[in-house]
Design an enzyme around this catalytic site. Structure first.
Site, PDB file in Angstrom:
ATOM      1  N   CYS A   1      -2.314  -2.595   7.295  1.00 50.45           N
ATOM      2  CA  CYS A   1      -1.848  -2.489   8.676  1.00 50.45           C
ATOM      3  C   CYS A   1      -2.060  -1.044   9.136  1.00 50.45           C
ATOM      4  O   CYS A   1      -2.355  -0.166   8.325  1.00 50.45           O
ATOM      5  CB  CYS A   1      -0.376  -2.897   8.767  1.00 50.45           C
ATOM      6  SG  CYS A   1       0.761  -1.674   8.074  1.00 50.45           S
TER       7      CYS A   1
ATOM      8  N   GLU B   1       0.820  -1.213   0.000  1.00 49.86           N
ATOM      9  CA  GLU B   1       0.000   0.000   0.000  1.00 49.86           C
ATOM     10  C   GLU B   1       0.853   1.262   0.000  1.00 49.86           C
ATOM     11  O   GLU B   1       0.576   2.208  -0.738  1.00 49.86           O
ATOM     12  CB  GLU B   1      -0.945   0.010   1.221  1.00 49.86           C
ATOM     13  CG  GLU B   1      -1.936  -1.124   1.256  1.00 49.86           C
ATOM     14  CD  GLU B   1      -1.434  -2.368   1.992  1.00 49.86           C
ATOM     15  OE1 GLU B   1      -2.279  -3.205   2.347  1.00 49.86           O
ATOM     16  OE2 GLU B   1      -0.209  -2.495   2.206  1.00 49.86           O
TER      17      GLU B   1
ATOM     18  N   CYS C   1      -0.091   1.477   7.075  1.00 47.91           N
ATOM     19  CA  CYS C   1      -0.642   1.665   5.725  1.00 47.91           C
ATOM     20  C   CYS C   1      -1.973   2.408   5.772  1.00 47.91           C
ATOM     21  O   CYS C   1      -2.230   3.273   4.935  1.00 47.91           O
ATOM     22  CB  CYS C   1      -0.786   0.318   5.025  1.00 47.91           C
ATOM     23  SG  CYS C   1       0.814  -0.424   4.625  1.00 47.91           S
TER      24      CYS C   1
END
Length: 156
Positions: free
Chosen positions: A82, A54, A85
């Site tokens: 996560c 990402e 990201c």
């Protein structure tokens, strides 16, 4: 919108990453129905723990579009982003995240994920990003199995 088409591109990139010794994550950023960036995780290749799919996709999209404002863009991710990201997605003002597998799936595969969902990040941070979870989840979860069976398997 061809959501399946763009998610398949992210899955294809993740598969390519697995074949080159990377982890099973891919992301595709789309603006007005056109791909701006489509990449995989390169943490091991770059020895950069922040080189998640990402983040790499956002970096590439910002360069191509010559802006840090990606508010007209959608990101397709093979796994729930996560917290790092998600924060980058929020800061870049992407309008929507569409992801497949969840954080728990990554944990189950051996990844050191924080158990903080995108929904919680959105709520706590009052983010405007729309979230579509579990999109093409079977295909996305299959990436973990492919990676687990690969000879170049590494985790972080």
């Amino acid at each position: 919108m061809k959501h399946e088409y763009f998610m398949r591109l992210a899955i294809k990139k993740a598969t390519s990453g697995i074949k080159s010794g990377q982890t099973p994550f891919g992301a595709c950023i789309v603006k007005n129905g056109k791909v701006v960036s489509c990449v995989h995780n390169i943490v091991w290749k770059s020895t950069d723990i922040t080189a998640h799919a990402e983040v790499n996709a956002i970096r590439e999209a910002c360069k191509k579009l010559k802006t840090i404002d990606l508010s007209d863009c959608i990101i397709y991710s093979t796994c729930e982003p996560c917290p790092m990201c998600f924060s980058a997605i929020h800061w870049a003002k992407l309008s929507k995240i569409i992801y497949g597998a969840g954080i728990k799936d990554a944990q189950d595969a051996g990844f050191n994920e924080l158990s903080i969902s995108n929904q919680n990040m959105k709520r706590l941070g009052k983010s405007k990003v729309q979230i579509v979870k579990g999109f093409m989840i079977k295909e996305s979860k299959k990436l973990f199995k492919t990676w687990s069976n690969s000879k170049t398997k590494k985790v972080y």
